[in-house]
Design a protein around this motif. Sequence first.
Motif, PDB file in Angstrom:
ATOM      1  N   ASP A 162      25.128  18.014  28.325  1.00 47.23           N
ATOM      2  CA  ASP A 162      25.169  16.549  28.436  1.00 47.23           C
ATOM      3  C   ASP A 162      25.898  16.073  29.686  1.00 47.23           C
ATOM      4  OD1 ASP A 162      23.741  16.129  26.119  1.00 47.23           O
ATOM      5  OD2 ASP A 162      25.514  16.009  24.833  1.00 47.23           O
ATOM      6  N   GLY A 163      26.340  17.013  30.526  1.00 47.75           N
ATOM      7  CA  GLY A 163      27.019  16.644  31.753  1.00 47.75           C
ATOM      8  C   GLY A 163      28.453  16.218  31.561  1.00 47.75           C
ATOM      9  N   GLN A 164      29.053  16.576  30.414  1.00 44.68           N
ATOM     10  CA  GLN A 164      30.439  16.216  30.124  1.00 44.68           C
ATOM     11  C   GLN A 164      31.381  17.348  30.533  1.00 44.68           C
ATOM     12  OE1 GLN A 164      30.831  15.079  25.992  1.00 44.68           O
ATOM     13  NE2 GLN A 164      28.935  13.904  26.012  1.00 44.68           N
ATOM     14  N   ASP A 165      32.662  17.022  30.618  1.00 46.23           N
ATOM     15  CA  ASP A 165      33.685  18.021  30.925  1.00 46.23           C
ATOM     16  C   ASP A 165      33.842  18.959  29.734  1.00 46.23           C
ATOM     17  OD1 ASP A 165      35.855  19.522  31.647  1.00 46.23           O
ATOM     18  OD2 ASP A 165      37.251  17.853  31.845  1.00 46.23           O
ATOM     19  N   PRO A 166      33.574  20.255  29.897  1.00 44.55           N
ATOM     20  CA  PRO A 166      33.651  21.179  28.761  1.00 44.55           C
ATOM     21  C   PRO A 166      35.050  21.697  28.473  1.00 44.55           C
ATOM     22  CG  PRO A 166      32.912  22.351  30.683  1.00 44.55           C
ATOM     23  CD  PRO A 166      33.085  20.916  31.116  1.00 44.55           C
ATOM     24  N   GLY A 167      36.025  21.375  29.341  1.00 43.85           N
ATOM     25  CA  GLY A 167      37.371  21.910  29.159  1.00 43.85           C
ATOM     26  C   GLY A 167      37.620  23.061  30.120  1.00 43.85           C
ATOM     27  N   PRO A 168      38.746  23.753  29.963  1.00 45.30           N
ATOM     28  CA  PRO A 168      39.147  24.784  30.931  1.00 45.30           C
ATOM     29  C   PRO A 168      38.217  25.990  30.948  1.00 45.30           C
ATOM     30  CG  PRO A 168      40.604  24.800  29.019  1.00 45.30           C
ATOM     31  CD  PRO A 168      39.748  23.581  28.889  1.00 45.30           C
ATOM     32  N   THR A 169      38.109  26.585  32.121  1.00 49.41           N
ATOM     33  CA  THR A 169      37.325  27.804  32.294  1.00 49.41           C
ATOM     34  C   THR A 169      38.082  28.985  31.706  1.00 49.41           C
ATOM     35  OG1 THR A 169      36.218  27.007  34.280  1.00 49.41           O
ATOM     36  CG2 THR A 169      36.410  29.397  34.032  1.00 49.41           C
ATOM     37  N   THR A 170      37.381  29.817  30.938  1.00 51.62           N
ATOM     38  CA  THR A 170      38.005  31.017  30.378  1.00 51.62           C
ATOM     39  C   THR A 170      37.574  32.285  31.124  1.00 51.62           C
ATOM     40  OG1 THR A 170      36.230  31.239  28.728  1.00 51.62           O
ATOM     41  CG2 THR A 170      38.183  29.972  28.090  1.00 51.62           C
ATOM     42  N   PHE A 171      36.363  32.294  31.634  1.00 48.01           N
ATOM     43  CA  PHE A 171      35.864  33.419  32.445  1.00 48.01           C
ATOM     44  C   PHE A 171      34.827  32.841  33.394  1.00 48.01           C
ATOM     45  CE2 PHE A 171      32.955  36.922  33.404  1.00 48.01           C
ATOM     46  CZ  PHE A 171      33.858  37.891  33.819  1.00 48.01           C
ATOM     47  N   SER A 172      35.118  32.859  34.683  1.00 47.70           N
ATOM     48  CA  SER A 172      34.333  32.083  35.638  1.00 47.70           C
ATOM     49  C   SER A 172      33.016  32.758  36.019  1.00 47.70           C
ATOM     50  CB  SER A 172      35.152  31.830  36.906  1.00 47.70           C
ATOM     51  OG  SER A 172      35.294  33.030  37.654  1.00 47.70           O
ATOM     52  N   ILE A 173      32.089  31.932  36.501  1.00 51.25           N
ATOM     53  CA  ILE A 173      30.821  32.439  37.031  1.00 51.25           C
ATOM     54  C   ILE A 173      31.089  33.389  38.204  1.00 51.25           C
ATOM     55  CG2 ILE A 173      28.719  31.764  38.260  1.00 51.25           C
ATOM     56  CD1 ILE A 173      28.676  29.232  36.523  1.00 51.25           C
ATOM     57  N   ALA A 174      32.074  33.062  39.030  1.00 54.08           N
ATOM     58  CA  ALA A 174      32.410  33.942  40.160  1.00 54.08           C
ATOM     59  C   ALA A 174      32.860  35.311  39.683  1.00 54.08           C
ATOM     60  CB  ALA A 174      33.498  33.297  41.017  1.00 54.08           C
ATOM     61  N   ASN A 175      33.654  35.365  38.625  1.00 54.86           N
ATOM     62  CA  ASN A 175      34.059  36.656  38.072  1.00 54.86           C
ATOM     63  C   ASN A 175      32.867  37.387  37.457  1.00 54.86           C
ATOM     64  OD1 ASN A 175      36.790  36.755  38.739  1.00 54.86           O
ATOM     65  ND2 ASN A 175      37.393  35.557  36.954  1.00 54.86           N
ATOM     66  N   GLY A 176      31.975  36.628  36.830  1.00 51.91           N
ATOM     67  CA  GLY A 176      30.765  37.235  36.297  1.00 51.91           C
ATOM     68  C   GLY A 176      29.918  37.857  37.391  1.00 51.91           C
ATOM     69  N   LEU A 177      29.840  37.171  38.526  1.00 56.15           N
ATOM     70  CA  LEU A 177      29.096  37.699  39.670  1.00 56.15           C
ATOM     71  C   LEU A 177      29.703  39.018  40.145  1.00 56.15           C
ATOM     72  CD1 LEU A 177      27.065  37.544  41.985  1.00 56.15           C
ATOM     73  CD2 LEU A 177      28.617  35.959  43.143  1.00 56.15           C
ATOM     74  N   LYS A 178      31.024  39.056  40.259  1.00 58.84           N
ATOM     75  CA  LYS A 178      31.712  40.290  40.660  1.00 58.84           C
ATOM     76  C   LYS A 178      31.392  41.425  39.690  1.00 58.84           C
ATOM     77  CE  LYS A 178      35.970  40.781  39.380  1.00 58.84           C
ATOM     78  NZ  LYS A 178      36.004  42.032  38.560  1.00 58.84           N
ATOM     79  N   ASP A 179      31.460  41.139  38.402  1.00 62.03           N
ATOM     80  CA  ASP A 179      31.211  42.177  37.404  1.00 62.03           C
ATOM     81  C   ASP A 179      29.755  42.643  37.436  1.00 62.03           C
ATOM     82  OD1 ASP A 179      33.835  41.906  36.708  1.00 62.03           O
ATOM     83  OD2 ASP A 179      33.469  41.104  34.707  1.00 62.03           O
ATOM     84  N   LEU A 180      28.822  41.709  37.619  1.00 64.72           N
ATOM     85  CA  LEU A 180      27.409  42.096  37.662  1.00 64.72           C
ATOM     86  C   LEU A 180      27.128  43.034  38.830  1.00 64.72           C
ATOM     87  CD1 LEU A 180      25.840  38.678  36.690  1.00 64.72           C
ATOM     88  CD2 LEU A 180      25.333  40.847  35.539  1.00 64.72           C
ATOM     89  N   ARG A 181      27.729  42.761  39.969  1.00 62.72           N
ATOM     90  CA  ARG A 181      27.554  43.660  41.114  1.00 62.72           C
ATOM     91  C   ARG A 181      28.088  45.056  40.797  1.00 62.72           C
ATOM     92  NH1 ARG A 181      29.389  39.095  45.560  1.00 62.72           N
ATOM     93  NH2 ARG A 181      27.285  38.288  45.987  1.00 62.72           N
ATOM     94  N   THR A 182      29.232  45.090  40.111  1.00 61.66           N
ATOM     95  CA  THR A 182      29.812  46.385  39.737  1.00 61.66           C
ATOM     96  C   THR A 182      28.926  47.094  38.721  1.00 61.66           C
ATOM     97  OG1 THR A 182      32.022  45.451  40.082  1.00 61.66           O
ATOM     98  CG2 THR A 182      31.895  47.510  38.864  1.00 61.66           C
ATOM     99  N   MET A 183      28.356  46.337  37.777  1.00 64.94           N
ATOM    100  CA  MET A 183      27.462  46.928  36.769  1.00 64.94           C
ATOM    101  C   MET A 183      26.229  47.546  37.411  1.00 64.94           C
ATOM    102  SD  MET A 183      27.648  43.796  34.079  1.00 64.94           S
ATOM    103  CE  MET A 183      29.198  43.287  33.331  1.00 64.94           C
ATOM    104  N   VAL A 184      25.612  46.824  38.351  1.00 63.17           N
ATOM    105  CA  VAL A 184      24.424  47.353  39.021  1.00 63.17           C
ATOM    106  C   VAL A 184      24.768  48.642  39.758  1.00 63.17           C
ATOM    107  CG1 VAL A 184      22.771  46.951  40.883  1.00 63.17           C
ATOM    108  CG2 VAL A 184      23.238  45.138  39.221  1.00 63.17           C
ATOM    109  N   ALA A 185      25.873  48.633  40.493  1.00 59.76           N
ATOM    110  CA  ALA A 185      26.276  49.820  41.246  1.00 59.76           C
ATOM    111  C   ALA A 185      26.572  50.992  40.317  1.00 59.76           C
ATOM    112  CB  ALA A 185      27.496  49.507  42.103  1.00 59.76           C
TER     113      ALA A 185
END
Length: 295
Positions: free
Chosen positions: A227-250
């Motif tokens: 709905d485009g509202q503020d969901p509250g604080p980030t618990t695990f960021s998209i940037a961290n997910g990106l880092k982990d995905l790169r590590t998973m592929v490797a």
Amino acid sequence: MKIGVAGLGAMGSAMVARLMEVGHEVTVWNRSADKVKPLADAGAKTAQSPAALAAACEAVISILTDGAAIEQVYNGPNGLLSGDVKGKLFIEMSTVAPKVETDLAPKVRGKGASFVECPVGGSTAPARKGQLLGLMGAEGDDAKRALPILEQLCRKVEHCGPVGAGAAMKLAINLPLMVAWQAYGEAFAIARSVGWNSKRLVDLFTESNGGNKALTARAEMIAKMLDGQDPGPTTFSIANGLKDLRTMVAAGEALGADMLATKAALSGFEDAVAHGQGGGDGSQMTAYWSSRKKK
């Protein structure tokens, strides 16, 4: 017990608060001082360098960004291993490739110290409550020594095998979740055409076979995102997910696996970060991809 913590991101800071709560004397170090002050104000002691942290403590926990950070913090000129650390216990809890941990272990043991890796499943809320899932890689005696500390941070500690096994299992466990956030975004792109409000839509998914625990836990947050509202604080960021995905592929490719679904999710996360979404919670992928139009 005198415990040091190197790395005060969201998870590290939550662990520090938990360790102090259960009675440990905790000393902290972080590369950026702004993350040290709140914990110092709450009663943590501070160290001016990783070397000073190791000198002040019986056990040291590290939870750092990546392998390069681990190399610097452990083996740099003022690193954790630069002084006399004989008899101390090091617990490495970062999410990194197994080779990072297997390369580090002999360096720690070569200094006469014990080494355990234990990446964890869970986010900041369970970290604060001592309800993480610990995925430990260690030799038997080292595992026994680390267990009393880890059991205060985790609801369950699974001894996965020798050093490296915990890192491998952490990547494996996180992989379906990262792929799922991309998949839910694409699924919602179809489902939103029906015209339901966001809460009704997310609630239906949580009741279906396609819903997972993470979706259920974040259902209210995701409905707000849609709905485009503020969901509250980030618990695990998209940037961290990106880092982990790169590590998973490797890691997968190093074992001869063709990581097709992981690579697809990686592409989605890369796109989200490129469009300024990196600081958002990983579950923000559901909203980003449900509204993003094909180029």
